[in-house]
Scaffold this motif. Structure first.
Motif, PDB file in Angstrom:
ATOM      1  N   PHE A 193       0.840  -1.207   0.000  1.00 57.31           N
ATOM      2  CA  PHE A 193       0.000   0.000   0.000  1.00 57.31           C
ATOM      3  C   PHE A 193       0.871   1.252   0.000  1.00 57.31           C
ATOM      4  O   PHE A 193       1.038   1.927   1.019  1.00 57.31           O
ATOM      5  N   SER A 194       1.424   1.570  -1.164  1.00 57.87           N
ATOM      6  CA  SER A 194       2.286   2.743  -1.291  1.00 57.87           C
ATOM      7  C   SER A 194       2.346   3.138  -2.750  1.00 57.87           C
ATOM      8  O   SER A 194       1.907   2.395  -3.636  1.00 57.87           O
TER       9      SER A 194
ATOM     10  N   GLY B 172       6.154   5.498  15.981  1.00 61.62           N
ATOM     11  CA  GLY B 172       5.868   4.690  14.817  1.00 61.62           C
ATOM     12  C   GLY B 172       5.611   5.550  13.595  1.00 61.62           C
ATOM     13  O   GLY B 172       5.061   6.647  13.701  1.00 61.62           O
ATOM     14  N   ALA B 173       6.017   5.043  12.431  1.00 58.54           N
ATOM     15  CA  ALA B 173       5.757   5.709  11.150  1.00 58.54           C
ATOM     16  C   ALA B 173       5.022   4.718  10.250  1.00 58.54           C
ATOM     17  O   ALA B 173       5.353   3.530  10.216  1.00 58.54           O
ATOM     18  N   ILE B 174       4.036   5.206   9.512  1.00 55.90           N
ATOM     19  CA  ILE B 174       3.179   4.305   8.745  1.00 55.90           C
ATOM     20  C   ILE B 174       3.882   3.672   7.549  1.00 55.90           C
ATOM     21  O   ILE B 174       3.431   2.656   7.033  1.00 55.90           O
TER      22      ILE B 174
ATOM     23  N   PRO C 210       5.292  -0.571  10.435  1.00 57.66           N
ATOM     24  CA  PRO C 210       4.568  -1.826  10.195  1.00 57.66           C
ATOM     25  C   PRO C 210       4.661  -2.262   8.738  1.00 57.66           C
ATOM     26  O   PRO C 210       4.910  -1.453   7.849  1.00 57.66           O
ATOM     27  N   GLU C 211       4.433  -3.553   8.506  1.00 57.96           N
ATOM     28  CA  GLU C 211       4.476  -4.069   7.143  1.00 57.96           C
ATOM     29  C   GLU C 211       3.279  -3.604   6.331  1.00 57.96           C
ATOM     30  O   GLU C 211       3.364  -3.463   5.114  1.00 57.96           O
ATOM     31  N   ILE C 212       2.153  -3.384   7.004  1.00 53.01           N
ATOM     32  CA  ILE C 212       0.941  -2.927   6.331  1.00 53.01           C
ATOM     33  C   ILE C 212       0.682  -1.482   6.717  1.00 53.01           C
ATOM     34  O   ILE C 212       0.660  -1.134   7.903  1.00 53.01           O
ATOM     35  N   ALA C 213       0.485  -0.622   5.711  1.00 55.56           N
ATOM     36  CA  ALA C 213       0.352   0.820   5.947  1.00 55.56           C
ATOM     37  C   ALA C 213      -1.090   1.189   6.290  1.00 55.56           C
ATOM     38  O   ALA C 213      -1.794   1.821   5.511  1.00 55.56           O
ATOM     39  N   GLU C 214      -1.520   0.794   7.481  1.00 51.16           N
ATOM     40  CA  GLU C 214      -2.850   1.140   7.980  1.00 51.16           C
ATOM     41  C   GLU C 214      -2.720   1.615   9.421  1.00 51.16           C
ATOM     42  O   GLU C 214      -1.875   1.100  10.177  1.00 51.16           O
ATOM     43  N   PHE C 215      -3.579   2.569   9.823  1.00 48.64           N
ATOM     44  CA  PHE C 215      -3.429   3.148  11.161  1.00 48.64           C
ATOM     45  C   PHE C 215      -3.556   2.100  12.248  1.00 48.64           C
ATOM     46  O   PHE C 215      -2.775   2.083  13.209  1.00 48.64           O
ATOM     47  N   GLU C 216      -4.546   1.227  12.144  1.00 50.13           N
ATOM     48  CA  GLU C 216      -4.751   0.239  13.215  1.00 50.13           C
ATOM     49  C   GLU C 216      -3.532  -0.651  13.392  1.00 50.13           C
ATOM     50  O   GLU C 216      -3.115  -0.944  14.521  1.00 50.13           O
ATOM     51  N   VAL C 217      -2.924  -1.065  12.283  1.00 47.91           N
ATOM     52  CA  VAL C 217      -1.721  -1.898  12.351  1.00 47.91           C
ATOM     53  C   VAL C 217      -0.568  -1.118  12.978  1.00 47.91           C
ATOM     54  O   VAL C 217       0.195  -1.646  13.796  1.00 47.91           O
TER      55      VAL C 217
END
Length: 238
Positions: free
Chosen positions: A97-98, A201-203, A222-229
């Motif tokens: 997701f980038s 943390g950075a998304i 995180p490996e997945i670019a989502e706020f919850e993760v």
């Protein structure tokens, strides 16, 4: 409960983020660093591919009555969910997701095609340059500008006082606006020191690079670019 700061726009995204942080057992500190200023533009309707990069962009396109003629690509699952909720079909979602991930996903399909990129005024050139390098004729429509709310900066004060345990940066612009708010208060050095005593943390990598270029140590990407993760990853480190 320890304080965990985030910088989502002051709408349902901030409310959702606060709920997530509470669910992780921390006190949410919502300090919106981005405010949406619509341009009243709409995506082109004659493109072979149209790329949307945010929920905000989808909402503005839908309000304008946009009807795509070709295939639609979303940069990630939150954007895809917003598209489907607005009644649009989603033809492409990259694994990563980038901007880089979306270019890699579309690279073999867009040579000689017209690609419309509809997003904010702070979109990365990685996306448009990458699609052009793949042979696409790229047009960009700025749907909205991202500005810093005048009242933003509570988190900078808390960081300078050493009261933040965790921080979630969700874009390079949130990093820049955080530092601008600290500068206005004359506490930039103290705020950065406070961040470096917290779990930050950075998304994604571009956000991490912006932070680290300004002396902010990043502990989590995180490996997945989502706020919850992202929030879960910061909470685990805490």
């Amino acid at each position: 409960m320890s304080k965990l700061a985030f910088f989502r726009p002051d709408d349902d995204r901030a409310a959702e983020a606060a709920e997530i942080v509470r669910g992780l057992g921390h006190e949410p500190v919502s300090d919106p660093m981005l405010e949406v200023d619509p341009t009243d533009e709409s995506p082109r309707t004659d493109a072979d591919y149209t790329v949307l990069t945010s929920k905000t962009g989808v909402e503005l396109a839908a309000e304008a009555g946009w009807e795509p003629s070709g295939e639609v690509a979303a940069i990630g699952s939150p954007t895809a969910e917003a598209l489907r909720s607005a009644g649009y079909a989603v033809d492409h979602i990259p694994e990563e997701f980038s901007s880089t991930g979306l270019v890699a996903h579309l690279r073999d399909a867009v040579d000689g095609t017209r690609v419309e990129v509809a997003r904010s005024d702070h979109g990365s050139p990685v996306l448009t340059d990458g699609l052009e390098d793949a042979g696409a004729y790229v047009h960009e429509t700025v749907l909205y500008r991202l500005v810093r709310p005048a009242e933003a900066g509570q988190s900078a004060e808390l960081a300078a006082e050493g009261e933040l345990a965790g921080v979630c940066f969700t874009s390079s612009l949130t990093v820049e606006h955080f530092l601008d708010a600290a500068d206005e208060r004359g506490i930039r050095a103290e705020a950065v020191t406070g961040l470096n005593q917290a779990v930050v943390g950075a998304i994604g990598d571009p956000t991490a690079e912006t932070a680290e270029a300004n002396g902010i140590q990043i502990d989590v990407v995180p490996e997945i670019a989502e706020f919850e993760v992202l929030a879960e990853a910061v909470a685990r480190r805490l």
